[in-house]
Design a protein around this motif. Structure first.
Motif, PDB file in Angstrom:
ATOM      1  N   MET A 107      -4.220  56.591 -41.857  1.00 60.51           N
ATOM      2  CA  MET A 107      -3.120  56.706 -41.012  1.00 60.51           C
ATOM      3  C   MET A 107      -4.075  55.057 -39.683  1.00 60.51           C
ATOM      4  O   MET A 107      -3.497  54.477 -39.627  1.00 60.51           O
ATOM      5  CB  MET A 107      -2.451  57.427 -40.446  1.00 60.51           C
ATOM      6  N   LEU A 108      -4.618  55.659 -38.554  1.00 63.74           N
ATOM      7  CA  LEU A 108      -5.527  55.295 -38.188  1.00 63.74           C
ATOM      8  C   LEU A 108      -6.592  53.658 -38.201  1.00 63.74           C
ATOM      9  O   LEU A 108      -7.571  54.406 -39.981  1.00 63.74           O
ATOM     10  CB  LEU A 108      -6.135  55.808 -37.121  1.00 63.74           C
ATOM     11  N   PHE A 109      -6.436  52.583 -38.383  1.00 60.17           N
ATOM     12  CA  PHE A 109      -7.629  52.138 -38.555  1.00 60.17           C
ATOM     13  C   PHE A 109      -9.293  52.321 -37.491  1.00 60.17           C
ATOM     14  O   PHE A 109      -8.950  52.714 -36.635  1.00 60.17           O
ATOM     15  CB  PHE A 109      -7.466  50.826 -38.593  1.00 60.17           C
ATOM     16  N   PRO A 110     -10.251  52.706 -38.604  1.00 59.46           N
ATOM     17  CA  PRO A 110     -11.048  53.259 -37.812  1.00 59.46           C
ATOM     18  C   PRO A 110     -11.940  52.610 -36.990  1.00 59.46           C
ATOM     19  O   PRO A 110     -12.410  52.857 -36.322  1.00 59.46           O
ATOM     20  CB  PRO A 110     -12.037  53.992 -38.993  1.00 59.46           C
ATOM     21  N   GLU A 111     -11.893  51.160 -37.664  1.00 64.58           N
ATOM     22  CA  GLU A 111     -12.553  49.809 -36.716  1.00 64.58           C
ATOM     23  C   GLU A 111     -12.120  49.492 -36.000  1.00 64.58           C
ATOM     24  O   GLU A 111     -12.232  47.856 -35.526  1.00 64.58           O
ATOM     25  CB  GLU A 111     -13.528  48.869 -38.410  1.00 64.58           C
ATOM     26  N   PHE A 112     -10.881  49.495 -34.931  1.00 64.50           N
ATOM     27  CA  PHE A 112      -9.906  48.180 -34.285  1.00 64.50           C
ATOM     28  C   PHE A 112     -10.893  49.015 -32.791  1.00 64.50           C
ATOM     29  O   PHE A 112     -12.154  49.496 -33.024  1.00 64.50           O
ATOM     30  CB  PHE A 112      -8.548  49.305 -33.999  1.00 64.50           C
ATOM     31  N   GLN A 113     -10.451  47.284 -32.452  1.00 65.35           N
ATOM     32  CA  GLN A 113     -11.440  47.110 -31.738  1.00 65.35           C
ATOM     33  C   GLN A 113     -10.931  47.740 -30.249  1.00 65.35           C
ATOM     34  O   GLN A 113      -9.267  48.171 -30.188  1.00 65.35           O
ATOM     35  CB  GLN A 113     -11.039  45.359 -30.666  1.00 65.35           C
ATOM     36  N   THR A 114     -11.297  48.757 -28.910  1.00 66.26           N
ATOM     37  CA  THR A 114     -10.676  48.966 -27.941  1.00 66.26           C
ATOM     38  C   THR A 114     -11.916  48.032 -26.831  1.00 66.26           C
ATOM     39  O   THR A 114     -12.823  47.890 -26.859  1.00 66.26           O
ATOM     40  CB  THR A 114     -11.989  50.125 -27.837  1.00 66.26           C
ATOM     41  N   VAL A 115     -10.634  48.032 -25.742  1.00 67.94           N
ATOM     42  CA  VAL A 115     -10.806  47.322 -24.526  1.00 67.94           C
ATOM     43  C   VAL A 115     -10.423  48.477 -22.875  1.00 67.94           C
ATOM     44  O   VAL A 115      -9.500  49.157 -23.443  1.00 67.94           O
ATOM     45  CB  VAL A 115     -10.229  46.269 -24.453  1.00 67.94           C
ATOM     46  N   GLU A 116     -11.564  48.915 -22.719  1.00 69.69           N
ATOM     47  CA  GLU A 116     -12.111  49.646 -21.603  1.00 69.69           C
ATOM     48  C   GLU A 116     -11.020  48.582 -20.688  1.00 69.69           C
ATOM     49  O   GLU A 116     -11.631  47.687 -20.178  1.00 69.69           O
ATOM     50  CB  GLU A 116     -12.719  50.067 -21.104  1.00 69.69           C
ATOM     51  N   LEU A 117      -9.513  48.915 -20.101  1.00 64.63           N
ATOM     52  CA  LEU A 117      -8.860  48.251 -18.976  1.00 64.63           C
ATOM     53  C   LEU A 117      -9.442  49.104 -18.033  1.00 64.63           C
ATOM     54  O   LEU A 117      -9.465  48.322 -17.014  1.00 64.63           O
ATOM     55  CB  LEU A 117      -7.298  48.601 -19.098  1.00 64.63           C
ATOM     56  N   ALA A 118      -9.614  50.234 -17.192  1.00 68.00           N
ATOM     57  CA  ALA A 118     -10.289  50.667 -16.622  1.00 68.00           C
ATOM     58  C   ALA A 118     -11.060  51.706 -16.715  1.00 68.00           C
ATOM     59  O   ALA A 118     -10.667  52.035 -17.462  1.00 68.00           O
ATOM     60  CB  ALA A 118      -8.939  50.933 -15.266  1.00 68.00           C
ATOM     61  N   PRO A 119     -11.728  52.296 -15.775  1.00 63.61           N
ATOM     62  CA  PRO A 119     -11.930  53.901 -16.265  1.00 63.61           C
ATOM     63  C   PRO A 119     -10.691  54.963 -16.812  1.00 63.61           C
ATOM     64  O   PRO A 119     -10.206  55.057 -15.844  1.00 63.61           O
ATOM     65  CB  PRO A 119     -12.912  54.592 -14.996  1.00 63.61           C
ATOM     66  N   GLY A 120     -11.339  55.698 -17.961  1.00 64.02           N
ATOM     67  CA  GLY A 120     -10.006  56.539 -18.176  1.00 64.02           C
ATOM     68  C   GLY A 120      -9.010  55.371 -18.558  1.00 64.02           C
ATOM     69  O   GLY A 120      -7.582  56.070 -20.175  1.00 64.02           O
ATOM     70  N   ALA A 121      -8.747  54.184 -18.987  1.00 59.61           N
ATOM     71  CA  ALA A 121      -7.955  53.348 -19.075  1.00 59.61           C
ATOM     72  C   ALA A 121      -8.662  52.719 -20.475  1.00 59.61           C
ATOM     73  O   ALA A 121      -8.972  51.859 -20.458  1.00 59.61           O
ATOM     74  CB  ALA A 121      -6.766  52.794 -18.626  1.00 59.61           C
ATOM     75  N   LEU A 122      -8.474  53.234 -21.373  1.00 63.27           N
ATOM     76  CA  LEU A 122      -8.503  52.321 -23.011  1.00 63.27           C
ATOM     77  C   LEU A 122      -7.245  51.887 -23.612  1.00 63.27           C
ATOM     78  O   LEU A 122      -6.336  51.878 -24.040  1.00 63.27           O
ATOM     79  CB  LEU A 122      -9.388  53.414 -24.567  1.00 63.27           C
ATOM     80  N   LEU A 123      -7.482  50.608 -24.512  1.00 58.06           N
ATOM     81  CA  LEU A 123      -6.463  49.393 -25.419  1.00 58.06           C
ATOM     82  C   LEU A 123      -7.246  50.097 -26.603  1.00 58.06           C
ATOM     83  O   LEU A 123      -8.247  49.346 -26.726  1.00 58.06           O
ATOM     84  CB  LEU A 123      -6.387  48.191 -24.438  1.00 58.06           C
ATOM     85  N   LEU A 124      -6.580  50.298 -27.547  1.00 53.55           N
ATOM     86  CA  LEU A 124      -7.035  49.958 -28.882  1.00 53.55           C
ATOM     87  C   LEU A 124      -6.398  48.982 -29.915  1.00 53.55           C
ATOM     88  O   LEU A 124      -5.370  49.864 -30.572  1.00 53.55           O
ATOM     89  CB  LEU A 124      -6.575  52.002 -29.065  1.00 53.55           C
ATOM     90  N   ARG A 125      -6.761  48.145 -29.996  1.00 47.18           N
ATOM     91  CA  ARG A 125      -6.509  47.301 -30.737  1.00 47.18           C
ATOM     92  C   ARG A 125      -5.748  47.621 -31.798  1.00 47.18           C
ATOM     93  O   ARG A 125      -6.570  48.305 -33.292  1.00 47.18           O
ATOM     94  CB  ARG A 125      -7.080  46.137 -30.915  1.00 47.18           C
ATOM     95  N   GLY A 126      -4.152  47.570 -32.311  1.00 49.62           N
ATOM     96  CA  GLY A 126      -3.975  47.515 -33.794  1.00 49.62           C
ATOM     97  C   GLY A 126      -3.861  49.061 -34.363  1.00 49.62           C
ATOM     98  O   GLY A 126      -3.752  48.998 -35.596  1.00 49.62           O
ATOM     99  N   ALA A 127      -4.188  50.364 -33.400  1.00 56.94           N
ATOM    100  CA  ALA A 127      -4.267  51.961 -33.795  1.00 56.94           C
ATOM    101  C   ALA A 127      -3.063  52.102 -34.099  1.00 56.94           C
ATOM    102  O   ALA A 127      -2.711  52.986 -35.312  1.00 56.94           O
ATOM    103  CB  ALA A 127      -4.511  52.116 -32.501  1.00 56.94           C
TER     104      ALA A 127
END
Ligand code: SIN
Ligand code: FE2
Length: 209
Positions: free
Chosen positions: A1-21
């Protein structure tokens, strides 16, 4: 279900954006949202100050987040229908658990999912998610449909914020040091999305109790 290779962006320590997950399951998420709305319809709520929020909302889960003139809180009964909120669909729970684990929170057990629908002009000012009992549990936020600007700050209302576009299928997980970070979104612009038309949906998963 999840794309294994989506881009991740750290917005702040403890905060992650998982692009397109959530992109691969977006169509199914949207049909489950429709099912929830048939039982617990979208509604406009007022803040304790008596101001109408510009998003429409509903919930699924053991408890749902509500706001009225007496305050913000979680309720087991939908005040609009006087019935229990619909259960969190299995697909929602799978997605929330999967992305939380990928972001470093393997023990996330949400009991509430707030569903917000943004129409053109809807926005959400800077706020903290702090009506929950256990701040060791993260927040998982899923974006569907039209894009919007996400403002992610720090521990105080005046902390500097980073601005990021949240697009269809994006997921933000924030916990740990960022659990009580102020955050909000800008104003939804006019647009058309192939799956949601003129709207943006946001699913916010939380452990409330
Ligand atoms: C919220 O923080 O309540 C909503 C954020 C979003 O719509 O992305
Ligand atoms: Fe929030």
């Amino acid at each position: 279900m999840l794309f294994p290779e989506f881009q991740t962006v750290e917005l702040a320590p403890g905060a992650l954006l998982l692009r397109g997950a959530a992109e691969a399951c977006a169509t199914d998420l949207l049909s489950q949202i429709e099912g929830v709305i048939m039982v617990s319809p979208l509604r406009t709520v007022v803040t304790p100050m008596g101001k109408s929020m510009s998003v429409e909302m509903t919930n699924c889960g053991d408890v749902g987040w509500v706001s009225d003139r007496t305050g913000y809180r979680y309720e087991t009964i939908d005040p609009l229908t006087n019935l229990s909120w619909p259960a969190i669909p299995a697909l929602f729970a799978q997605l929330a658990n999967g992305v939380a684990a990928q972001a470093g929170f393997p023990e996330f057990h949400p009991d509430a999912c707030l569903i917000n629908r943004y129409a053109m002009g809807s926005k959400m000012g800077l706020h903290q998610d702090r009506d929950e009992q256990d701040f060791a549990q993260p927040i998982v936020s899923v974006s569907l449909g039209l894009p919007i600007t996400f403002n992610f700050g720090g521990g105080t209302r005046t902390s500097p914020t980073t601005k990021t576009q949240l697009r269809h299928g994006d997921v933000v997980v924030f916990g740990g040091q960022s659990r009580l970070a102020f955050h909000g979104v800008g104003t939804l612009r006019r647009g058309q999305h192939s799956l949601t038309g003129p709207y943006r949906f946001n699913l916010t998963f939380r452990r409330a109790g």
